[in-house]
Design a protein around this motif. Structure first.
Motif, mmCIF file in Angstrom:
data_model
loop_
_atom_site.group_PDB
_atom_site.id
_atom_site.type_symbol
_atom_site.label_atom_id
_atom_site.label_comp_id
_atom_site.label_asym_id
_atom_site.label_seq_id
_atom_site.Cartn_x
_atom_site.Cartn_y
_atom_site.Cartn_z
ATOM 1 N N ASP A 39 47.805 58.731 48.467
ATOM 2 C CA ASP A 39 46.715 57.877 48.928
ATOM 3 C C ASP A 39 47.030 56.434 48.551
ATOM 4 N N SER A 40 47.630 55.685 49.456
ATOM 5 C CA SER A 40 48.049 54.309 49.160
ATOM 6 C C SER A 40 46.873 53.350 49.073
ATOM 7 N N ARG A 41 45.669 53.825 49.360
ATOM 8 C CA ARG A 41 44.487 52.958 49.260
ATOM 9 C C ARG A 41 44.190 52.560 47.826
ATOM 10 N N LEU A 42 44.804 53.226 46.861
ATOM 11 C CA LEU A 42 44.600 52.839 45.465
ATOM 12 C C LEU A 42 45.254 51.503 45.154
ATOM 13 N N ASN A 92 49.292 43.020 44.897
ATOM 14 C CA ASN A 92 48.930 42.139 43.792
ATOM 15 C C ASN A 92 48.385 40.818 44.351
ATOM 16 N N PRO A 93 47.190 40.410 43.917
ATOM 17 C CA PRO A 93 46.572 39.197 44.455
ATOM 18 C C PRO A 93 47.163 37.900 43.905
ATOM 19 N N LEU A 94 48.002 37.993 42.901
ATOM 20 C CA LEU A 94 48.593 36.797 42.282
ATOM 21 C C LEU A 94 49.870 36.424 43.027
ATOM 22 N N LYS A 95 49.684 36.044 44.259
ATOM 23 C CA LYS A 95 50.781 35.828 45.196
ATOM 24 C C LYS A 95 51.862 34.897 44.646
ATOM 25 N N GLN A 96 51.480 33.759 44.132
ATOM 26 C CA GLN A 96 52.476 32.794 43.654
ATOM 27 C C GLN A 96 53.227 33.330 42.445
ATOM 28 N N GLN A 97 52.541 33.993 41.529
ATOM 29 C CA GLN A 97 53.206 34.566 40.359
ATOM 30 C C GLN A 97 54.165 35.682 40.760
ATOM 31 N N LEU A 152 42.162 46.012 46.538
ATOM 32 C CA LEU A 152 42.100 45.482 45.173
ATOM 33 C C LEU A 152 40.898 46.058 44.420
ATOM 34 N N LYS A 153 39.763 46.142 45.074
ATOM 35 C CA LYS A 153 38.575 46.725 44.445
ATOM 36 C C LYS A 153 38.824 48.184 44.067
ATOM 37 N N GLN A 154 39.473 48.921 44.957
ATOM 38 C CA GLN A 154 39.778 50.328 44.670
ATOM 39 C C GLN A 154 40.762 50.449 43.506
ATOM 40 N N PHE A 155 41.738 49.536 43.453
ATOM 41 C CA PHE A 155 42.684 49.547 42.338
ATOM 42 C C PHE A 155 41.949 49.354 41.017
ATOM 43 N N PHE A 156 41.065 48.363 40.951
ATOM 44 C CA PHE A 156 40.376 48.107 39.685
ATOM 45 C C PHE A 156 39.437 49.254 39.316
ATOM 46 N N HIS A 157 38.833 49.892 40.284
ATOM 47 C CA HIS A 157 38.004 51.067 39.996
ATOM 48 C C HIS A 157 38.876 52.176 39.388
ATOM 49 N N TYR A 158 40.014 52.434 40.025
ATOM 50 C CA TYR A 158 40.962 53.426 39.503
ATOM 51 C C TYR A 158 41.393 53.054 38.086
ATOM 52 N N ARG A 188 40.897 40.066 38.753
ATOM 53 C CA ARG A 188 39.690 40.802 39.156
ATOM 54 C C ARG A 188 38.639 39.834 39.667
ATOM 55 N N LYS A 189 38.614 38.656 39.069
ATOM 56 C CA LYS A 189 37.603 37.650 39.433
ATOM 57 C C LYS A 189 38.001 36.956 40.691
#
Length: 182
Positions: free
Chosen positions: A95-98, A105-110, A152-158, A181-182
């Motif tokens: 399940d790749s939705r996790l 990863n939302p930290l695109k530049q990093q 991203l929301k699903q990842f943090f829930h997991y 997360r923020k």
């Protein structure tokens, strides 16, 4: 964990033994991803294996957790184990939705900066399985698209459930990801 002298003694009868070792992060990042391991003990075991005349093959999994710091693993291999083989693969689940893969990863530049630093290592060029291709794929995906907030929301829930189960906190090990997360 420790590799016993008894095991190494028994393996001395088999000169062509290769140990597969996983480092998915450097120091605390590895300890979080590979919960229950100790980076320093694992590194020392690697040296003991090499001193015993055996070989190592390193495996690294690119994931949401280490995408901003994977260069530290490549640099670690360059610095401490330059002659060993490496295999790099993306995290994946049925399940790749996790969102466990490195492309979420939302930290695109990093993430991009880490990938660019990977390009400066010998590991990137050592022809190990996926050591080059996966870096380039992560770069391409991060240059072309933004993360999916639902994933991203699903990842943090997991991950919150994972932290609760093992009594850990993501922010203690990978603070930049917790901040995302923020």
């Amino acid at each position: 964990k420790k590799i016993s002298d008894t095991l190494l003694g028994l393996l001395s009868e088999f000169p062509m033994v290769t140990f597969s070792v996983s480092f998915d992060g450097y120091e605390k990042v590895n300890d979080y991803i590979r919960w229950g391991t100790n980076f320093d003990a694992l590194r020392e075991n690697c040296y003991r294996i090499l001193r015993s005349g055996h070989n190592l093959a390193f495996q690294t999994v690119f994931s949401m957790y280490n995408a901003t710091r994977i260069h530290e693993v490549y640099e670690f291999y360059d610095r401490e184990f330059p002659a060993q083989n490496t295999l790099v693969q993306p995290a994946g689940m049925a399940d790749s939705r996790l969102g466990l893969g490195p492309w979420h990863n939302p930290l695109k530049q990093q993430v991009l900066e880490s990938m660019y630093r990977c390009r400066e290592t010998k590991v990137y060029y050592n022809c190990g399985r996926n050591t080059t291709n996966l870096v380039e794929e992560v770069i391409s995906r991060h240059e072309q698209q933004d993360y999916n907030p639902v994933i991203l929301k699903q990842f943090f829930h997991y991950n919150d459930n994972l932290d609760q189960a093992r009594n850990s906190r993501l922010g203690d090990y990978i603070p930049e990801l917790e901040q995302a997360r923020k």
